[in-house]
Write a protein that holds these residues in place. Structure first.
Motif, mmCIF file in Angstrom:
data_model
loop_
_atom_site.group_PDB
_atom_site.id
_atom_site.type_symbol
_atom_site.label_atom_id
_atom_site.label_comp_id
_atom_site.label_asym_id
_atom_site.label_seq_id
_atom_site.Cartn_x
_atom_site.Cartn_y
_atom_site.Cartn_z
ATOM 1 N N UNK A 50 78.244 40.601 44.584
ATOM 2 C CA UNK A 50 78.855 39.746 45.832
ATOM 3 C C UNK A 50 79.318 38.775 45.680
ATOM 4 N N UNK A 51 79.683 37.524 45.486
ATOM 5 C CA UNK A 51 79.065 35.968 45.909
ATOM 6 C C UNK A 51 78.670 36.148 46.916
ATOM 7 N N UNK A 52 77.123 35.211 47.358
ATOM 8 C CA UNK A 52 77.397 34.800 48.149
ATOM 9 C C UNK A 52 76.669 33.791 48.504
ATOM 10 N N UNK A 53 76.438 32.983 50.022
ATOM 11 C CA UNK A 53 75.835 31.869 50.083
ATOM 12 C C UNK A 53 74.868 30.948 48.892
ATOM 13 N N UNK A 54 74.405 31.503 48.603
ATOM 14 C CA UNK A 54 72.594 31.458 47.897
ATOM 15 C C UNK A 54 73.480 31.818 46.309
ATOM 16 N N UNK A 75 78.758 42.168 55.605
ATOM 17 C CA UNK A 75 78.312 40.738 54.701
ATOM 18 C C UNK A 75 77.318 41.629 53.678
ATOM 19 N N UNK A 76 76.553 40.444 52.402
ATOM 20 C CA UNK A 76 75.427 40.976 51.379
ATOM 21 C C UNK A 76 74.421 39.741 51.524
ATOM 22 N N UNK A 77 73.837 40.051 51.953
ATOM 23 C CA UNK A 77 72.572 38.129 51.730
ATOM 24 C C UNK A 77 73.446 37.557 52.541
ATOM 25 N N UNK A 81 72.181 30.709 59.585
ATOM 26 C CA UNK A 81 73.005 28.731 59.529
ATOM 27 C C UNK A 81 73.726 29.038 57.993
ATOM 28 N N UNK A 82 73.706 29.662 57.351
ATOM 29 C CA UNK A 82 74.443 29.624 55.923
ATOM 30 C C UNK A 82 75.738 29.470 55.951
ATOM 31 N N UNK A 83 76.461 29.831 57.329
ATOM 32 C CA UNK A 83 77.756 29.795 57.539
ATOM 33 C C UNK A 83 78.770 29.039 57.868
ATOM 34 N N UNK A 84 80.000 28.227 57.327
ATOM 35 C CA UNK A 84 80.599 27.092 57.464
ATOM 36 C C UNK A 84 80.719 26.734 58.618
#
Length: 115
Positions: A50-54, A75-77, A81-84
């Motif tokens: 999965x493509x995640x914010x990190x 969601x995965x990982x 606070x990482x959401x737009x």
């Protein structure tokens, strides 16, 4: 005869290790059977990506299938606070033009010195 109570502390980890130490099969049978044939050989785990914010995340799926209660994750990982920052019904503003340097004064369009 004496009466009373006792405080007993049993760590869960130590109890689990003791149970594992008991074993499930006779040791000789386990050594003879392990790795013989497809049914007694370890299988590679099913994985997912999965493509995640990190960044890209690769994990292991649930290895036991329970049709009555399948596991689902929206969601995965996702770190807090990482959401737009998005608000319903509000479109994002276009990007501001890059500041231009004034040829006469050597200052930027914002008014500060460019040197």
């Amino acid at each position: 005869m004496h009466g009373g109570s006792y405080r007993v502390h049993v760590p869960l980890t130590r109890a689990a290790l003791w149970i594992l130490g008991l074993g499930l099969f006779e040791r000789g049978f386990a050594h003879e059977t392990a790795g013989r044939g497809e049914q007694h050989s370890p299988r590679a785990p099913e994985t997912f990506g999965a493509l995640t914010p990190p960044g890209h995340f690769q994990g292991v799926t649930d290895q036991v299938r329970m049709p009555a209660t399948p596991g689902r994750y929206r969601t995965v990982l996702v770190p807090r606070g990482s959401g737009r920052p998005e608000w319903p019904g509000v479109r994002p503003a276009p990007p501001a033009p890059a500041s231009r340097r004034s040829r006469r004064t050597g200052t930027s369009a914002a008014g500060g010195s460019a040197r």
